[in-house]
Design an enzyme around this catalytic site. Structure first.
Site, PDB file in Angstrom:
ATOM      1  N   MET A   1       0.707  -1.375   0.149  1.00 19.98           N
ATOM      2  CA  MET A   1       0.013  -0.091   0.044  1.00 19.98           C
ATOM      3  C   MET A   1       0.754   1.231   0.024  1.00 19.98           C
ATOM      4  O   MET A   1       0.416   2.518   0.466  1.00 19.98           O
ATOM      5  CB  MET A   1      -0.956  -0.006   1.265  1.00 19.98           C
ATOM      6  CG  MET A   1      -1.941  -1.170   1.091  1.00 19.98           C
ATOM      7  SD  MET A   1      -3.384  -0.824   1.991  1.00 19.98           S
ATOM      8  CE  MET A   1      -2.943  -0.525   3.813  1.00 19.98           C
ATOM      9  N   GLY A   2       2.070   1.065  -0.275  1.00 17.55           N
ATOM     10  CA  GLY A   2       2.909   2.396  -0.312  1.00 17.55           C
ATOM     11  C   GLY A   2       3.485   2.768   0.816  1.00 17.55           C
ATOM     12  O   GLY A   2       3.670   2.155   2.004  1.00 17.55           O
TER      13      GLY A   2
ATOM     14  N   HIS B   1       8.944   1.121   3.472  1.00 19.17           N
ATOM     15  CA  HIS B   1      10.030   1.218   4.488  1.00 19.17           C
ATOM     16  C   HIS B   1      11.048  -0.217   4.260  1.00 19.17           C
ATOM     17  O   HIS B   1      10.631  -0.932   3.389  1.00 19.17           O
ATOM     18  CB  HIS B   1       9.480   1.228   5.999  1.00 19.17           C
ATOM     19  CG  HIS B   1       8.472   0.161   6.121  1.00 19.17           C
ATOM     20  ND1 HIS B   1       8.843  -1.117   6.172  1.00 19.17           N
ATOM     21  CD2 HIS B   1       7.143   0.262   6.398  1.00 19.17           C
ATOM     22  CE1 HIS B   1       7.872  -1.717   6.383  1.00 19.17           C
ATOM     23  NE2 HIS B   1       6.788  -0.791   6.763  1.00 19.17           N
TER      24      HIS B   1
ATOM     25  N   HIS C   1       9.372  -3.452   3.650  1.00 15.51           N
ATOM     26  CA  HIS C   1       8.838  -3.383   1.929  1.00 15.51           C
ATOM     27  C   HIS C   1      10.225  -3.923   1.209  1.00 15.51           C
ATOM     28  O   HIS C   1      10.013  -4.627   0.426  1.00 15.51           O
ATOM     29  CB  HIS C   1       8.198  -2.401   1.627  1.00 15.51           C
ATOM     30  CG  HIS C   1       7.017  -2.062   2.384  1.00 15.51           C
ATOM     31  ND1 HIS C   1       6.725  -1.063   3.065  1.00 15.51           N
ATOM     32  CD2 HIS C   1       5.680  -2.760   2.180  1.00 15.51           C
ATOM     33  CE1 HIS C   1       5.524  -0.980   3.676  1.00 15.51           C
ATOM     34  NE2 HIS C   1       4.793  -2.006   2.931  1.00 15.51           N
TER      35      HIS C   1
ATOM     36  N   GLN D   1     -10.233  -2.276   2.233  1.00 15.13           N
ATOM     37  CA  GLN D   1      -9.787  -3.087   3.196  1.00 15.13           C
ATOM     38  C   GLN D   1      -9.920  -1.927   4.728  1.00 15.13           C
ATOM     39  O   GLN D   1      -9.486  -2.445   5.622  1.00 15.13           O
ATOM     40  CB  GLN D   1      -8.524  -3.686   3.086  1.00 15.13           C
ATOM     41  CG  GLN D   1      -7.507  -2.599   3.031  1.00 15.13           C
ATOM     42  CD  GLN D   1      -6.192  -3.518   2.408  1.00 15.13           C
ATOM     43  OE1 GLN D   1      -6.099  -3.886   1.411  1.00 15.13           O
ATOM     44  NE2 GLN D   1      -5.188  -3.681   3.420  1.00 15.13           N
TER      45      GLN D   1
ATOM     46  N   LYS E   1       4.748 -10.183   9.312  1.00 10.27           N
ATOM     47  CA  LYS E   1       4.090  -9.223  10.252  1.00 10.27           C
ATOM     48  C   LYS E   1       2.527  -9.270  10.031  1.00 10.27           C
ATOM     49  O   LYS E   1       1.950  -9.289  11.213  1.00 10.27           O
ATOM     50  CB  LYS E   1       4.718  -7.824  10.175  1.00 10.27           C
ATOM     51  CG  LYS E   1       3.857  -6.969  11.242  1.00 10.27           C
ATOM     52  CD  LYS E   1       4.452  -5.543  11.435  1.00 10.27           C
ATOM     53  CE  LYS E   1       3.891  -4.686  10.256  1.00 10.27           C
ATOM     54  NZ  LYS E   1       2.344  -4.556  10.404  1.00 10.27           N
TER      55      LYS E   1
ATOM     56  N   GLN F   1      -3.282 -12.106   7.756  1.00  8.83           N
ATOM     57  CA  GLN F   1      -3.414 -11.865   6.343  1.00  8.83           C
ATOM     58  C   GLN F   1      -2.839 -13.245   5.499  1.00  8.83           C
ATOM     59  O   GLN F   1      -3.133 -13.356   4.277  1.00  8.83           O
ATOM     60  CB  GLN F   1      -2.919 -10.655   5.991  1.00  8.83           C
ATOM     61  CG  GLN F   1      -2.640 -10.159   4.467  1.00  8.83           C
ATOM     62  CD  GLN F   1      -2.259  -8.784   4.372  1.00  8.83           C
ATOM     63  OE1 GLN F   1      -3.052  -7.818   4.322  1.00  8.83           O
ATOM     64  NE2 GLN F   1      -0.905  -8.742   4.026  1.00  8.83           N
TER      65      GLN F   1
ATOM     66  N   ARG G   1       2.539   2.341   9.499  1.00  3.84           N
ATOM     67  CA  ARG G   1       1.796   3.246  10.407  1.00  3.84           C
ATOM     68  C   ARG G   1       2.523   3.735  11.748  1.00  3.84           C
ATOM     69  O   ARG G   1       1.973   4.553  12.511  1.00  3.84           O
ATOM     70  CB  ARG G   1       0.471   2.419  10.952  1.00  3.84           C
ATOM     71  CG  ARG G   1      -0.378   2.177  10.045  1.00  3.84           C
ATOM     72  CD  ARG G   1      -1.821   1.469  10.533  1.00  3.84           C
ATOM     73  NE  ARG G   1      -2.681   1.600   9.689  1.00  3.84           N
ATOM     74  CZ  ARG G   1      -3.149   0.618   8.975  1.00  3.84           C
ATOM     75  NH1 ARG G   1      -2.659  -0.640   8.874  1.00  3.84           N
ATOM     76  NH2 ARG G   1      -4.060   0.651   7.884  1.00  3.84           N
TER      77      ARG G   1
HETATM   78  O1  PAF Z   1      -0.415  -5.781   3.413  1.00  7.54           O
HETATM   79  C1  PAF Z   1      -0.686  -4.771   2.789  1.00  7.54           C
HETATM   80  O2  PAF Z   1       0.010  -3.769   2.632  1.00  7.54           O
HETATM   81  C2  PAF Z   1      -1.953  -4.826   2.119  1.00  7.54           C
HETATM   82  O3  PAF Z   1      -2.920  -5.641   2.964  1.00  7.54           O
HETATM   83  C3  PAF Z   1      -2.225  -5.693   0.877  1.00  7.54           C
HETATM   84  C4  PAF Z   1      -1.358  -6.993   0.725  1.00  7.54           C
HETATM   85  C5  PAF Z   1      -1.081  -4.707   0.001  1.00  7.54           C
HETATM   86  C6  PAF Z   1      -3.467  -5.545  -0.008  1.00  7.54           C
HETATM   87  O4  PAF Z   1      -4.014  -4.051  -0.159  1.00  7.54           O
END
Ligand code: PAF
Length: 284
Positions: A31-32, A35, A38, A65, A153, A157, A191
């Site tokens: 989601m951009g 850091h 990612h 979401q 983390k 999910q 966050r």
């Molecule tokens: O983990 C995330 O950043 C989001 O939930 C994802 C997997 C990119 C879906 O929007």
């Protein structure tokens, strides 16, 4: 600078060219506000796809979401910095669609997950995993990667997405990269940028409480209720912390367990001020 595709058509064309050249395709959905955590996902994707592979990182703050009152509007957006980080970590393409590109009309088809979302983040974020599964399935359909990479983390999910891919026979494998932490143990998260200085100072207490749980387990404690009670007490001692959940669940099904006679996940969600943080450790 790594190229950015803003449309589904341009992304499909770039991936088709890579595929017809015989390149392995890897996807890193994000989601951009990227850091070091990612960057590690992109590096893992690059390693798995090989030096000639094609690594696509998607950057899309997915509205479906986020629940009402959550942080969709204030979620940090930083495309140029994200693009730089993706390039440095080894991505070949950034897919950065608009909301209108991803959801041109009011969507009526969703992917719903059942019991894997009943505990942990599910009850406090109704609809969250439905939104995650739906957007990830869309991204997988757009890119059709050989593999996709997610961060450990977001443990629940990951379990849910793995199950979605298995149950719906989605081609391509799901890979998981380890959680990257700050020097003081705080799990990296976009966050974390919201934390005020006193909250940031308190935040490493979350991982310390998880490590204390792991210690109790290593010393022989196998009763989930006792582990949870001690964990909650440790979390409650963090200045300003509000515990959403602190749970021990089966590592695969995400259901509560009574005794730890199989691999388990210890997962927490804790708010500091207006910022909700999650973290976890596995016990096996
Ligand atoms: O983990 C995330 O950043 C989001 O939930 C994802 C997997 C990119 C879906 O929007």
């Amino acid at each position: 600078m790594v190229p950015v595709a803003e449309t589904i058509a341009a992304t499909r064309a770039a991936v088709a060219a890579a595929r017809s050249a015989g390149r392995v395709v890897a996807l890193v959905p994000t989601m951009g506000a990227l850091h070091a955590g990612h960057a590690e996902l992109v590096r893992v994707a690059r390693r798995l796809a090989g030096p000639l592979g094609c690594v696509v990182a998607s950057v899309f703050v997915n509205p479906t979401q986020f629940g009402p009152g959550e942080d969709f509007d204030r979620y940090p957006r930083a495309l140029e910095a994200d693009r730089r980080l993706c390039g440095e970590a080894g991505a070949d393409l950034v897919f950065h669609p608009s909301v209108a590109e991803m959801y041109p009309g009011r969507p009526v088809a969703y992917v719903d997950v059942s019991e894997l979302g009943d505990h942990l983040c599910g009850p406090s974020r109704p609809g969250h995993f439905r939104g995650v599964c739906t957007v990830v399935l869309k991204l997988l359909n757009i890119v059709q990667p050989d593999l996709s990479v997610f961060g450990a983390k977001d443990a629940q999910q990951v379990r849910i997405l793995r199950r979605m891919v298995a149950d719906l026979d989605v081609p391509g494998r799901v890979e998981v990269a380890p959680t990257v932490r700050e020097a003081d143990g705080l799990a990296m998260s976009s966050r974390n940028a919201y934390l005020k200085s006193d909250e940031r100072a308190a935040a490493p207490g979350i991982y310390a409480a998880l490590l204390a749980t792991r210690d109790r387990y290593a010393r022989g404690e196998r009763d989930a209720a006792r582990l949870e009670a001690a964990l909650r007490a440790d979390l409650a001692a963090i200045p300003g912390a509000r515990v959403d959940y602190a749970s021990v669940v089966d590592d695969e099904t995400m259901q509560p367990v009574a005794r730890l006679d199989r691999p388990a996940l210890v997962a927490v969600a804790v708010s500091l001020g207006r910022t909700r943080l999650i973290d976890n450790v596995t016990l096996s």
